[in-house]
Scaffold this active site. Structure first.
Site, PDB file in Angstrom:
ATOM      1  N   ASN A 164      25.544   6.017 -29.525  1.00  0.00           N
ATOM      2  CA  ASN A 164      24.969   7.326 -29.830  1.00  0.00           C
ATOM      3  C   ASN A 164      25.643   7.936 -31.071  1.00  0.00           C
ATOM      4  O   ASN A 164      26.837   8.212 -31.064  1.00  0.00           O
ATOM      5  CB  ASN A 164      25.169   8.210 -28.592  1.00  0.00           C
ATOM      6  CG  ASN A 164      24.638   9.610 -28.789  1.00  0.00           C
ATOM      7  OD1 ASN A 164      24.842  10.234 -29.819  1.00  0.00           O
ATOM      8  ND2 ASN A 164      23.968  10.104 -27.771  1.00  0.00           N
ATOM      9  N   ASP A 184      30.550   9.843 -19.816  1.00  0.00           N
ATOM     10  CA  ASP A 184      29.328   9.836 -19.034  1.00  0.00           C
ATOM     11  C   ASP A 184      29.073  11.268 -18.581  1.00  0.00           C
ATOM     12  O   ASP A 184      30.003  11.957 -18.160  1.00  0.00           O
ATOM     13  CB  ASP A 184      29.471   8.899 -17.827  1.00  0.00           C
ATOM     14  CG  ASP A 184      28.112   8.495 -17.278  1.00  0.00           C
ATOM     15  OD1 ASP A 184      27.247   8.092 -18.081  1.00  0.00           O
ATOM     16  OD2 ASP A 184      27.900   8.588 -16.059  1.00  0.00           O
ATOM     17  N   PHE A 205      19.096  19.312 -26.265  1.00  0.00           N
ATOM     18  CA  PHE A 205      18.355  18.133 -25.814  1.00  0.00           C
ATOM     19  C   PHE A 205      18.371  18.111 -24.286  1.00  0.00           C
ATOM     20  O   PHE A 205      18.940  19.003 -23.639  1.00  0.00           O
ATOM     21  CB  PHE A 205      18.994  16.852 -26.384  1.00  0.00           C
ATOM     22  CG  PHE A 205      20.360  16.565 -25.795  1.00  0.00           C
ATOM     23  CD1 PHE A 205      21.482  17.229 -26.248  1.00  0.00           C
ATOM     24  CD2 PHE A 205      20.522  15.633 -24.755  1.00  0.00           C
ATOM     25  CE1 PHE A 205      22.732  16.979 -25.702  1.00  0.00           C
ATOM     26  CE2 PHE A 205      21.769  15.377 -24.209  1.00  0.00           C
ATOM     27  CZ  PHE A 205      22.883  16.062 -24.679  1.00  0.00           C
ATOM     28  N   HIS A 232      30.062  21.616 -20.903  1.00  0.00           N
ATOM     29  CA  HIS A 232      30.837  20.625 -20.157  1.00  0.00           C
ATOM     30  C   HIS A 232      31.549  19.665 -21.101  1.00  0.00           C
ATOM     31  O   HIS A 232      32.715  19.352 -20.937  1.00  0.00           O
ATOM     32  CB  HIS A 232      29.902  19.861 -19.208  1.00  0.00           C
ATOM     33  CG  HIS A 232      28.653  19.337 -19.870  1.00  0.00           C
ATOM     34  ND1 HIS A 232      27.876  20.105 -20.701  1.00  0.00           N
ATOM     35  CD2 HIS A 232      28.071  18.118 -19.857  1.00  0.00           C
ATOM     36  CE1 HIS A 232      26.859  19.394 -21.140  1.00  0.00           C
ATOM     37  NE2 HIS A 232      26.958  18.181 -20.652  1.00  0.00           N
ATOM     38  N   ARG A 233      30.813  19.217 -22.149  1.00  0.00           N
ATOM     39  CA  ARG A 233      31.393  18.261 -23.088  1.00  0.00           C
ATOM     40  C   ARG A 233      32.531  18.927 -23.871  1.00  0.00           C
ATOM     41  O   ARG A 233      33.603  18.345 -24.034  1.00  0.00           O
ATOM     42  CB  ARG A 233      30.297  17.746 -24.030  1.00  0.00           C
ATOM     43  CG  ARG A 233      30.661  16.481 -24.752  1.00  0.00           C
ATOM     44  CD  ARG A 233      29.447  15.843 -25.423  1.00  0.00           C
ATOM     45  NE  ARG A 233      28.472  15.369 -24.448  1.00  0.00           N
ATOM     46  CZ  ARG A 233      27.325  15.986 -24.170  1.00  0.00           C
ATOM     47  NH1 ARG A 233      26.991  17.100 -24.776  1.00  0.00           N
ATOM     48  NH2 ARG A 233      26.509  15.491 -23.272  1.00  0.00           N
TER      49      ARG A 233
HETATM   50  P1  IMP Z   1      25.178  11.007 -21.468  1.00  0.00           P
HETATM   51  O1  IMP Z   1      25.927  10.281 -20.403  1.00  0.00           O
HETATM   52  O2  IMP Z   1      26.053  11.944 -22.274  1.00  0.00           O
HETATM   53  O3  IMP Z   1      24.388  10.071 -22.339  1.00  0.00           O
HETATM   54  O4  IMP Z   1      24.125  11.968 -20.747  1.00  0.00           O
HETATM   55  C1  IMP Z   1      23.194  11.449 -19.810  1.00  0.00           C
HETATM   56  C2  IMP Z   1      22.023  12.408 -19.637  1.00  0.00           C
HETATM   57  O5  IMP Z   1      22.483  13.653 -19.082  1.00  0.00           O
HETATM   58  C3  IMP Z   1      21.314  12.797 -20.919  1.00  0.00           C
HETATM   59  O6  IMP Z   1      20.314  11.853 -21.258  1.00  0.00           O
HETATM   60  C4  IMP Z   1      20.704  14.149 -20.549  1.00  0.00           C
HETATM   61  O7  IMP Z   1      19.509  13.967 -19.817  1.00  0.00           O
HETATM   62  C5  IMP Z   1      21.742  14.738 -19.619  1.00  0.00           C
HETATM   63  N1  IMP Z   1      22.684  15.589 -20.376  1.00  0.00           N
HETATM   64  C6  IMP Z   1      23.991  15.315 -20.640  1.00  0.00           C
HETATM   65  N2  IMP Z   1      24.545  16.290 -21.384  1.00  0.00           N
HETATM   66  C7  IMP Z   1      23.568  17.201 -21.589  1.00  0.00           C
HETATM   67  C8  IMP Z   1      23.524  18.439 -22.311  1.00  0.00           C
HETATM   68  O8  IMP Z   1      24.506  18.897 -22.921  1.00  0.00           O
HETATM   69  N3  IMP Z   1      22.353  19.090 -22.288  1.00  0.00           N
HETATM   70  C9  IMP Z   1      21.253  18.627 -21.648  1.00  0.00           C
HETATM   71  N4  IMP Z   1      21.228  17.477 -20.986  1.00  0.00           N
HETATM   72  C10 IMP Z   1      22.372  16.761 -20.950  1.00  0.00           C
END
Ligand code: IMP
Length: 197
Positions: free
Chosen positions: A9, A69, A149, A178-179
């Protein structure tokens, strides 16, 4: 020292590069390190999946590795979509996945939800560290906003005064998400460790 980001990503790669480079790391994406690996996320928690991804890359690269994750947990849905956030109910688009949640919550009194991020950082020595960030809020009654997103158009954070994350400037997420919280924990760890060296 090299650090490999266990992700394809581009947004994540840029974000982690900005975090680690000031600490003297040479930051490489998995691709740049010559690792083409699609790790199956077979874990049952965010932590397990973050560890699976980081460990698989560490076992090949033998240098520091970072992975994460994330997902949305809706209380009235028993924590769903959770680790299945990106592929919830096999639905193709983000809009369909958001609508599935809104429909499941029709008539629900409890609309509380939270975003979770788990970061796994494996040091060059193989020592593992986990950093978790949680962002509490509610699921809106309908979609609104175009920023961000995923589930941003239906998530109203506790700090957001009733507006969805997608309706707010991106700087809002940079402060509260959260991130952002998990990243702050990671940076505090890196700063403290550097102070000890
Ligand atoms: P990833 O593990 O960071 O790739 O997140 C997995 C999935 O969680 C993403 O495809 C979104 O559907 C959802 N998601 C994670 N973080 C966010 C955010 O900050 N906003 C909205 N959806 C999120």
């Amino acid at each position: 020292m090299e650090l490999v980001i266990a992700s394809g990503n581009k947004g994540k790669i840029r974000e982690y590069r900005d975090i680690f480079e000031p600490f003297g790391f040479r930051v490489l994406s998995q691709n740049e390190k010559g690792i083409s690996l699609e790790v199956e996320e077979t874990g049952t928690t965010f932590e397990e999946n973050a560890v699976l991804k980081a460990q698989a890359v560490y076992d090949l690269a033998h240098c520091a590795v970072i992975s994460d994750d994330s997902g949305l947990e809706v209380a009235a849905l028993g924590g769903e979509p959770g680790i299945y956030s990106a592929r919830y109910r096999g639905l193709e688009t983000e809009h369909e996945r958001r609508m599935a949640i809104l429909e499941s919550l029709e008539g629900a009194a409890d609309r509380s939800a939270r975003f979770v991020t788990c970061i796994c950082y494996i040091e060059e020595s193989g020592e593992r560290h986990l950093f978790t960030g949680i962002w509490n809020g509610q699921i809106a009654m309908e979609e609104s906003g175009t920023n961000g997103f995923g589930y941003d158009p239906i998530f109203i954070a506790d700090e957001a005064e009733g507006r969805t994350t997608a309706s707010l400037p991106i700087t809002f997420k940079e402060t509260y998400s959260h991130r952002a919280r998990a990243v702050r924990e990671l940076m505090a760890y890196l700063a403290a460790r550097q102070g000890k060296e």
